[in-house]
Enzyme design. Structure first.
Site: not given
Lengths: 305, 150
Positions: A12, A59, A197, A244
């Site tokens: 996302h 977030h 990431h 995540e």
């Protein structure tokens, strides 16, 4: 009776939303990313869900450091796209499904998962970018998402975050909850975030294709084994934000081929695979690309058969 | 007291745990305030005055003024909160992440296009990968010896 028919998995990345919103999706940098979602956009037109149960993480948007729930279910009638600092994304208001959400909360909490029930929250790119990827930009004369969405926020920002095993077991409890809802709804469960990431420190920009592809393999064929992989493996191999990916295990745990009994413990290196006589899942689509901004993009569609 | 934090030996990485969260509470809440357009305007008009409204340490304020994100993180900041400062400055996530490596924006973007940073040598403190302390800063900003080994 409601039924989970399929699970969709996708990164996302906020820059994907920005690229769509700013009309950059045809630029050479972005073309390969969006090409990977063409199948999914067609597939979802042919298999439209009545409701999407969308697992994502907030977030630092709806939840500040005043409080961060580990698992939060959105039971509101609607959710506004948040202003994350760049202004709100120009996407439709997300319409919820309060009755099903309340039902799931009732069932899952009694199955020992301590959900926080949220009656008001804005939703950030974690939730809206997957919708944009699968549905495209809604036309101006019919500016709405095609179906209601139940936002399900998981804390993967402030450690300790929930383990893969707990997420996987939660998926099982969600499936049980959905199947006891007394309306004939076609429900999809989406797991979002990842893949490898890292957005911070001198190690920013870490990408691990081998880890990501092994994760996809194992999520499909040996989800119980993947559920037992500890956080530190994600951090070390897939970057601090690669954690995540545990959210994908919630969606995977809700599929029909999974033994509904809670997973107690599986050695991380065990190669226990799905029994051949279980309801197999069908892999409709699998996609992987590097990079989108700082991140590896992964996407998977699994259907119950 | 004897809780195991097995993530402390990952190089170039700060895990935002309950301890960091406690240290960074006011810093991160200041960042959250920048989600309102009016607060972004007030901050831009007088950064120091705006920061002085928050119970942050002087060190934290200086790190924000200098846009030193690594320092902000060491002082309890979390990247998703700090991103609101970058958003206020009109910066992308890629520009913010890249700024923490010492690389120029172009160097960092180029690294990502070529598959990102390798995990090799960057799993555990003490190895020889490009994220290790002895190789900072990275890119042109680094020493020539570092460039040779990159």
């Amino acid at each position: 009776m409601a039924k989970i028919t399929a699970s969709v998995y996708t990164s996302h990345v906020p820059a994907i939303g920005a690229a769509l919103d700013l009309g950059k999706s045809n630029e050479p940098y972005w073309q390969p990313v969006f090409k990977g979602y063409e199948f999914g956009k067609q597939w979802i037109k042919e298999n439209p869900p009545d409701v999407i149960f969308l697992v994502y993480n907030d977030h630092a948007t709806a939840f500040s450091l005043d409080m961060i729930p580990t698992f939060a279910i959105g039971t509101a009638a609607e959710f506004q796209p948040a202003d994350e600092g760049w202004g709100p994304r120009p996407v439709p208001t997300v319409i919820g499904h309060p009755e099903l959400a309340a039902h799931i909360a009732q069932s899952v909490i009694q199955d020992d998962f301590d959900l926080t029930i949220v009656n008001k929250m804005d939703v950030d790119h974690g939730l809206t970018v997957p919708l944009s990827l699968m549905f495209g930009q809604p036309p101006a004369d019919d500016f709405r998402w095609p179906c209601p969405v139940i936002p399900f926020a998981v804390n993967v920002v402030q450690y300790p975050v929930p383990s893969g095993k707990r997420c996987f077991n939660l998926g099982k409890a969600i499936r049980k909850a959905v199947e006891s809802f007394d309306q004939p709804l076609n429900v999809q469960i989406w797991g979002t975030g990842g893949m490898s990431h890292q957005l911070q420190g001198p190690r920013a920009g870490l990408i691990n294709k081998e880890f990501d592809n092994a994760f996809l393999d194992r999520l499909i064929a040996d989800p119980e084994g993947q559920a037992s992989v500890p956080h530190i493996d994600y951090v070390r191999e897939a970057g601090s934000e690669g954690i995540e990916l545990v959210m994908w295990l919630i969606a995977r745990g809700a599929m029909d081929d999974i033994d509904p009994a809670p997973l107690v413990a599986v050695a991380p290196d065990a190669t226990k695979s799905v029994p051949a006589n279980a309801h197999p899942v069908s892999v409709k689509h699998r996609f992987y690309h590097v990079p989108a901004s700082n991140t590896a993009v992964g996407h998977l569609i699994l259907e119950n058969t | 007291m004897s809780l195991q934090k097995n993530y402390l030996d990952v190089p170039g990485t700060t895990i935002f745990d309950a301890e960091q969260s406690r240290k960074g509470y006011h810093l991160n809440q200041f960042c959250m305030s920048l989600m309102k357009a009016e607060n972004r305007e007030r901050f831009k008009a007088d950064e120091r005055a705006y920061l002085d409204e928050w119970a942050m340490t002087e060190e934290q304020k200086q790190a924000v003024l200098a846009r030193d994100l690594n320092r902000c993180i060491a002082l309890g900041g979390n990247i998703y909160f700090l991103a609101k400062i970058g958003a206020t400055d009109g910066k992308s996530f890629q520009q913010m992440a890249g700024s923490m490596t010492g690389m120029t924006e172009e160097e960092y973007r180029d690294m990502m296009i070529h598959g990102g940073r390798s995990v090799e040598g960057n799993r555990v403190v003490g190895e020889d990968g490009d994220a290790q302390a002895q190789h900072q800063p990275q890119g042109k900003a680094g020493h020539s010896a570092q460039k040779a080994s990159a």
